[in-house]
Enzyme design. Structure first.
Site, PDB file in Angstrom:
ATOM      1  N   LYS A 162       0.948   4.014  -3.019  1.00 19.02           N
ATOM      2  CA  LYS A 162       0.573   5.404  -2.737  1.00 19.02           C
ATOM      3  C   LYS A 162       1.731   6.366  -3.010  1.00 19.02           C
ATOM      4  CE  LYS A 162      -3.726   4.962  -1.516  1.00 19.02           C
ATOM      5  NZ  LYS A 162      -4.785   5.447  -2.442  1.00 19.02           N
ATOM      6  N   TYR A 183       0.834  -1.199   0.000  1.00 17.28           N
ATOM      7  CA  TYR A 183       0.000   0.000   0.000  1.00 17.28           C
ATOM      8  C   TYR A 183       0.870   1.251   0.000  1.00 17.28           C
ATOM      9  CZ  TYR A 183      -3.590   3.261   1.736  1.00 17.28           C
ATOM     10  OH  TYR A 183      -4.454   4.322   1.904  1.00 17.28           O
TER      11      TYR A 183
END
Length: 303
Positions: free
Chosen positions: A176, A172
């Site tokens: 991002k 993640y």
């Protein structure tokens, strides 16, 4: 309906719940026509269902007097993203703003992360951001070449995990962080077609955060609910409006009522030897350089 986005056609991905739902509703309040995209999946991206959550948001928008349509395409699928953008243009005659919000998590410590978990998270976040905006950008370019330049807006969703890192969220965090880099390139390349690109790093109570950061995300007994996802939407709506034409290539952290302009990587102290470095002499040089700047902010969840 009137407001700062009156007449604009907006796609919001992952808009069936949480932050995306708040975005879609606020865009509608501000006069936009909204394409509500959502797959209706679980927190980890499994058990894909009908676009039920998207239909519910559309019903809410219509109940307040707005106009919206649901979409159940997978944003990380090239042809699905193409259909999503085409639906906006075919149904409402334009696409003015893309809000990339869809995503899910499969948290795991890095040493235990599987290839499938990594691919799934990077795919929905990073590729999903690419696909939808890429098809919108192609339409904006064709419009500009035809003498109908649009005020295109891309609002991407990064995260504190992407800016600072987050323990147990390697995939993640990487996705991002990649979204920030993507935003900078979009900003540099799409201005010639009248489009801007910015990113947000929201701090809010969602399915992704309410368990991992339970103490921070608790609902207050009274007073201002700083972690409500509704607090993020005003910034996104402004970035998606005509009013934000002079702002591009920026990353904003939104935490309750606090708006922070993130100050990303920039050139810091340097030493130029004027010749090739010998490995043995670099230790003292690196120590000198790191001593001239503040240390990085701590990774979320680090000891």
């Amino acid at each position: 309906m009137t407001g700062i986005c009156a007449g604009r056609v907006v796609i919001v991905t992952g808009a069936g719940r949480g932050i995306g739902r708040s975005h879609a509703l606020e865009f509608a309040r501000q006069g936009a026509t909204v394409v509500v995209n959502d797959l209706g999946v679980q927190l980890d991206g499994s058990e894909r269902g009908a676009s039920g959550p998207a239909e519910e948001v559309v019903a809410e928008i219509e109940a307040m007097g707005g106009e919206a349509v649901a979409n159940g395409d997978d944003v990380a699928d090239w042809t699905g993203a193409e259909r999503l953008v085409a639906q906006a243009v075919d149904t409402f005659g334009s696409i003015d703003t893309v809000v990339n919000n869809a995503g899910f998590v499969r948290d795991r410590m890095f040493a235990n992360t599987t290839e499938d978990e990594w691919d799934a998270v990077v795919n929905v976040h990073l590729k999903g951001h690419f696909c939808v905006a890429r098809h919108a950008a192609a339409w904006w370019r064709s419009e500009a070449k035809a003498g109908r330049q649009r005020a295109g807006r891309i609002v991407n969703t990064s995260s504190g995990a992407g800016l600072l890192g987050s323990v147990g969220q390697a995939s993640y965090s990487a996705a991002k962080a990649g979204i920030v880099g993507l935003t900078l390139v979009q900003s540099a390349e799409l201005g010639r077609y009248g489009a801007t690109a910015n990113a947000i790093a929201p701090v809010a109570r969602t399915r992704m955060t309410e368990e991992v950061f339970a103490d921070d995300m608790a609902v207050p007994d009274n007073g201002f609910d700083a972690k409500s996802p509704d607090n993020v939407a005003p910034v996104v709506v402004w970035l998606g409006s005509d009013q934000s034409a002079h702002v591009t290539g920026r990353v904003f952290e939104i935490d309750g009522g606090q708006l922070t302009l993130m100050d990303g990587f920039r050139h810091g102290p340097a030493r130029d030897k004027g010749d090739r470095w010998d490995p043995a002499e670099l230790g003292a040089v690196v120590d000198e350089l790191t001593g001239q700047i503040e240390p990085p902010e701590p990774v979320f969840g680090a000891g």
